[in-house]
Design an enzyme around this catalytic site. Sequence first.
Site: not given
Length: 475
Positions: A396-398, A437
Amino acid sequence: MTASLITKYAIELIAVLLLALGIKGLSKVRSARGANQLAAVAMGLAVIGLLINYLGTTGIAAGAWLWILLGTAVGGVLGAITAQRVPMTSMPETVALFNGCGGMSSLLVALAAALYPAALEASGAVALVSIVVSVFVGSITFTGSIVAMAKLQGWLSTPDWMQSKLRHAVNIALAVAALVGAIEMLRTSGGATGLWLLVVASGLLGIGVTLPIGGADMPVVISLLNSYSGVAAAAAGFVVGSQLLIVAGAMVGAAGLILTQVMCDGMNRSLVSVLFGGALGASASGGGGGGEYTNITSCSPEECALTLEAAERVVIVPGYGLAVAQAQHTLREVTRVLETAGIDVAYAIHPVAGRMPGHMNVLLAEADVPYEQLKEMDQINPEFPATDVVLVLGANDVVNPQAKNDTTSPLYGMPVLDVQEARTVFVVKRGMSAGYSGIKNDLFDLANTSMVFGDAKKVLGDLLTELKDLGLGKK
Ligand code: NAP
C-alpha cells in the site's frame, strides 16, 4: 608471549577477517546464506582461540575450559532450536531477543569485572570507563530489547501515561540517575553504590524509551538496539582485553546504525521522530493525505487473468499483506505459469516493504523466486512505463503516488515505486483499509488501476485456476 597466546591471536585475526567478509556478504541476497555461515565459522574460531588461550593453565583458569564448552553447547543448542522453529513472520521478535541476549552478556561481563577487578587483564582508567559504558549500554539494550520483543509478541502494550509528555520527564530523571551512578563509579573506582545505581537506572531507561514506541516502528528500534548491542560488546572487549570482541562489536555497532538510517530514509522519518514522536499510524491522516475515494474500479480474478494473458511484461509488487497471507508459494506458481507462457516477470522490491528489512527478499526466497528477478526500486522505476501489467500484492504505502505529488501528505518525500506509470495496475487487498501510514492511497483512484478484493492467497489461487483454464502454463 607464549605459543598458545600467539596461536590465539592468529585465530582471532582470521575470525575477524571472516566476520568482516560475512557482514559484507550479507548485503546481497545471493551471498547472504554463505555469508551467515562464514560469520558462524568466525564465531566458532573465536571460541577455539579462547580455549587455546587456556591450554596448560592450572587452578581457576583451567576451569574456564569447562565453562566455555558448557556455554557454547547450551547457547549453540538453543540457537539451533530457535532457528529451526521460528516462523519468518516472528523474525523481528527473534532478532530483538538475540539483541537482548547480546546486551545481557556485555552487562554480565562488565558486572563480573566490576565485582572481581583482580581477574581483569586491563586495569586503570580504560578498564573503569569501559565497565561504565558496558553496563550502561548493556542494560539499556537488554531491557529495551525484551520490551520490544514483548510488544511485537503482543504480550505488552503501552500504558496510557506513557503516551503523555510525562514520559519524557521520567526518562530524563532516569538518564540523570544513570549519569550520577556513572560519576559515582568513576569517583570511587568502581564502588558498588554507583554500580548498582547505574545498572538499575539504565535498565529502567531502556524500558522507558522503548515502551511508548508504536509496534510498527519497532523494527527501526530493533535495528538501533542491534547497534547498541555491538557498542556494548566492544566496550566489554576493552574490559576483558579481547581485540576480537572490540572489532566484532564495532562492526555490529556500525552496521546496525547504517541499517537504522537506511530504514528511516526508506520511511522518510527521522530517528528522533521514531524514538520520541510516538506512532505514525492513523494520527498522520490529519496532516493531509486523507479524503474519500471517488473513482474505485474493481474486477474479478478472471478479468485479471485475461489481461495477464495478453501481457508481455509483468511486474509483481509484494507488500506486507503478501506476508500476512503467506501467499508467496501460490504467487510463485502463478509466475511460473506466466513465464512458461513466455511472459517476462520481475519483482519490484521497495526497501521498507513489509515490516522488517529484507522482509520481501526472504519471503520470496522461501518460495524459490530466482534472485535475478528481484529488482530494487531505483532499478525498476524507469522500467514501469514499458510494463504492461503491475500486480500489487498486499502493498500500500510503498506504491502511494502522494509521496511524490502531495506536499501536505505525511508520506511526502518517501521514495515509492512508480507503478502508476504502467499500462494496467491490479491491486490485490482485502478491502479499502489503509496501510501502515494510515492514509488514503491515490493510486486506487487512478483510471488504470483495478482493485481485486480478497485475501492475497485466495485471489492468487483463483488467478492460477483462471490462467490454467485459459491454457497458460502448458509447454
Ligand atoms: P502497508 O502499507 O502496511 O500495506 C499493507 C496492505 O496489505 C494493507 O493495505 C492491507 O489492506 C493489505 N493486507 C493485509 N493483509 C492482507 C491479506 N491477507 N491479503 C491481502 N492484502 C492484505 O504495506 P507495505 O506497502 O508493504 O508498506 C510497508 C509499510 O511499513 C511502510 O509504510 C513502511 O514505512 C512501514 N515499515 C516498514 C518497515 C520495514 O523494515 N520494512 C519497518 C517499519 C515500518 P487490507 O487490510 O485492505 O487487506
